[in-house]
Write a protein that holds these residues in place. Structure first.
Motif, PDB file in Angstrom:
ATOM      1  N   ASP A 185      -4.246   4.681   5.786  1.00 36.18           N
ATOM      2  CA  ASP A 185      -3.791   6.003   5.354  1.00 36.18           C
ATOM      3  C   ASP A 185      -3.175   5.948   3.965  1.00 36.18           C
ATOM      4  N   HIS A 186      -2.417   4.895   3.673  1.00 38.95           N
ATOM      5  CA  HIS A 186      -1.787   4.779   2.358  1.00 38.95           C
ATOM      6  C   HIS A 186      -2.816   4.411   1.285  1.00 38.95           C
ATOM      7  N   ILE A 187      -3.747   3.523   1.617  1.00 39.32           N
ATOM      8  CA  ILE A 187      -4.731   3.100   0.618  1.00 39.32           C
ATOM      9  C   ILE A 187      -5.635   4.257   0.225  1.00 39.32           C
ATOM     10  N   ARG A 188      -5.876   5.182   1.129  1.00 41.05           N
ATOM     11  CA  ARG A 188      -6.665   6.365   0.786  1.00 41.05           C
ATOM     12  C   ARG A 188      -6.012   7.184  -0.325  1.00 41.05           C
ATOM     13  N   ALA A 189      -4.697   7.050  -0.489  1.00 37.15           N
ATOM     14  CA  ALA A 189      -3.977   7.824  -1.503  1.00 37.15           C
ATOM     15  C   ALA A 189      -3.847   7.074  -2.821  1.00 37.15           C
ATOM     16  N   ILE A 190      -4.411   5.884  -2.935  1.00 34.24           N
ATOM     17  CA  ILE A 190      -4.300   5.082  -4.157  1.00 34.24           C
ATOM     18  C   ILE A 190      -5.521   5.325  -5.027  1.00 34.24           C
ATOM     19  N   SER A 191      -5.296   5.740  -6.258  1.00 30.95           N
ATOM     20  CA  SER A 191      -6.414   6.030  -7.161  1.00 30.95           C
ATOM     21  C   SER A 191      -6.800   4.829  -8.022  1.00 30.95           C
ATOM     22  N   ALA A 218       0.851   3.949  -3.168  1.00 30.26           N
ATOM     23  CA  ALA A 218       0.562   5.363  -2.936  1.00 30.26           C
ATOM     24  C   ALA A 218       1.619   6.261  -3.574  1.00 30.26           C
ATOM     25  N   SER A 270       0.833  -1.209   0.000  1.00 31.70           N
ATOM     26  CA  SER A 270       0.000   0.000   0.000  1.00 31.70           C
ATOM     27  C   SER A 270       0.861   1.249   0.000  1.00 31.70           C
ATOM     28  N   ARG A 271       1.972   1.219   0.723  1.00 31.46           N
ATOM     29  CA  ARG A 271       2.879   2.367   0.706  1.00 31.46           C
ATOM     30  C   ARG A 271       3.472   2.564  -0.684  1.00 31.46           C
TER      31      ARG A 271
END
Length: 273
Positions: free
Chosen positions: A202-208, A160, A156-157
C-alpha cells in the motif's frame, strides 16, 4: 438444558473465545515480533555515532558516513533481529564506492530506549529524514532509500511521505502479516492484526520515485512469489532483480551492491561537488 440457555451458553463461549483471541493477538503484536540485540558496540572507523530527537522527545541513535562529492546519501533501514552497527557494516561496499550511508537505530534496540513498534519507527524515520542535513553537516544532498526485510516496511512508509531520488527494497515483504500467517500455519493474521502489519504494498503504491525490488530466488523466509506479486502491483518506474541462488540475507554477497550502484547511476543525476 433448554434452548434459550443453550443459546446463552453458546454466546458466552463465543465471547470468551473472541476475548482470548484478542488477548493473544495483542500480546503477539506487543511482545512477539521484535528481537533486537540490546548491546551497542562502538561505531567503526569512519562512521559517526549521533543522536537526534524524535517528535515525541525520545532520543534516537544513528550512524552516518559522509558521501564523496557528487554522490547521494543512502538512508537505509535494516531488518528484524539485527543491530545498527552490523547492518551498517553490511553496506560497507557501497561506502567504498563513495555513497553516504545514514542509518537510524530502532527503538528498543542497542543503546536506544523506548518501545519497538511500527508507528514509533515511522515517527523516528520522519524525524531522521527531516534532521539529516544538520546531522551530516552538509548542504542538501540527493537521497536514496534502501529497506531490507522489516526495514522495507519502515522505508516504504517514509518514502510515501518524503521525497527520494530512488528507492531500493531488498527482500521486502508484500505484507508482513502474510509472513506471520505462513510461520503460524495459516492463522489469519491479516484478518485480525490491527498493528505491526507493515502493509508495504500500500505504501509503495504511493511512491513516485524509481523503484528497484531485489529478492533472492531461494528466500525461504519471504517466498519469491510474493516479491513478484509486489513488483507486479506497484506503479512504475520500476525494476525487478531476482538473484539466482540468493536466500534472505546474503544478497550483498551475490551482486546487490553492483545492482544498486548501477540502478542509482541510472536514476539519480550527479549532484554538484
Amino acid at each position: 438444558m433448554s434452548m434459550p440457555n443453550l443459546a446463552i451458553a453458546a454466546l458466552i463461549a463465543a465471547a470468551a473465545l473472541a476475548a482470548l483471541m484478542f488477548a493473544g493477538v495483542w500480546a503477539f503484536q506487543a511482545y512477539g515480533i521484535y528481537q533486537f540485540p540490546r548491546s551497542s558496540p562502538p561505531a567503526a572507523d569512519g562512521v559517526r555515532a549521533v543522536q537526534f530527537r524524535s517528535s515525541d522527545g525520545q532520543m534516537i541513535g544513528a550512524r552516518l558516513a559522509l558521501p564523496q562529492p557528487g554522490k547521494p546519501v543512502i538512508m537505509s533501514f535494516y531488518g528484524n533481529g539485527a543491530g545498527v552497527d552490523a547492518s551498517f557494516e553490511r553496506l560497507s561496499a557501497l561506502r567504498d564506492r563513495g555513497f553516504g550511508i545514514a542509518m537510524m537505530e530502532y527503538r528498543g534496540s542497542g543503546a536506544t530506549g523506548g518501545k519497538s513498534s511500527e508507528m514509533n519507527f515511522a515517527r523516528d524515520a520522519l524525524a531522521f529524514y527531516d534532521q539529516l542535513d544538520d546531522l551530516m553537516g552538509l548542504p542538501a544532498t540527493a537521497r536514496v532509500l534502501h529497506g531490507f526485510s522489516l526495514g522495507a516496511g519502515v522505508g516504504s512508509r517514509l518514502a510515501a511521505a518524503r521525497p527520494f531520488e530512488a528507492v531500493v527494497f531488498e527482500a521486502a515483504p508484500y505484507r508482513a502479516c502474510l509472513y506471520y500467517q505462513d510461520a503460524y500455519k495459516g492463522f489469519p493474521f491479516c484478518q485480525v492484526m490491527w498493528a505491526e502489519r507493515y502493509d508495504n504494498v500500500d505504501h509503495i503504491r504511493a511512491i513516485s520515485a524509481p523503484k528497484l525490488i531485489v529478492h533472492g530466488a531461494l528466500d525461504q523466509a519471504l517466498p519469491v512469489a510474493r516479491a513478484r506479486q509486489l513488483f507486479a502491483e506497484v506503479p512504475g518506474p520500476k525494476e525487478y532483480l531476482e538473484i539466482e541462488g540468493g536466500h534472505h540475507a546474503d544478497l550483498t554477497q551475490l551482486g546487490l551492491t553492483e545492482a544498486m550502484d548501477a540502478f542509482i547511476s541510472r536514476s539519480v543525476a550527479p549532484s554538484s561537488p
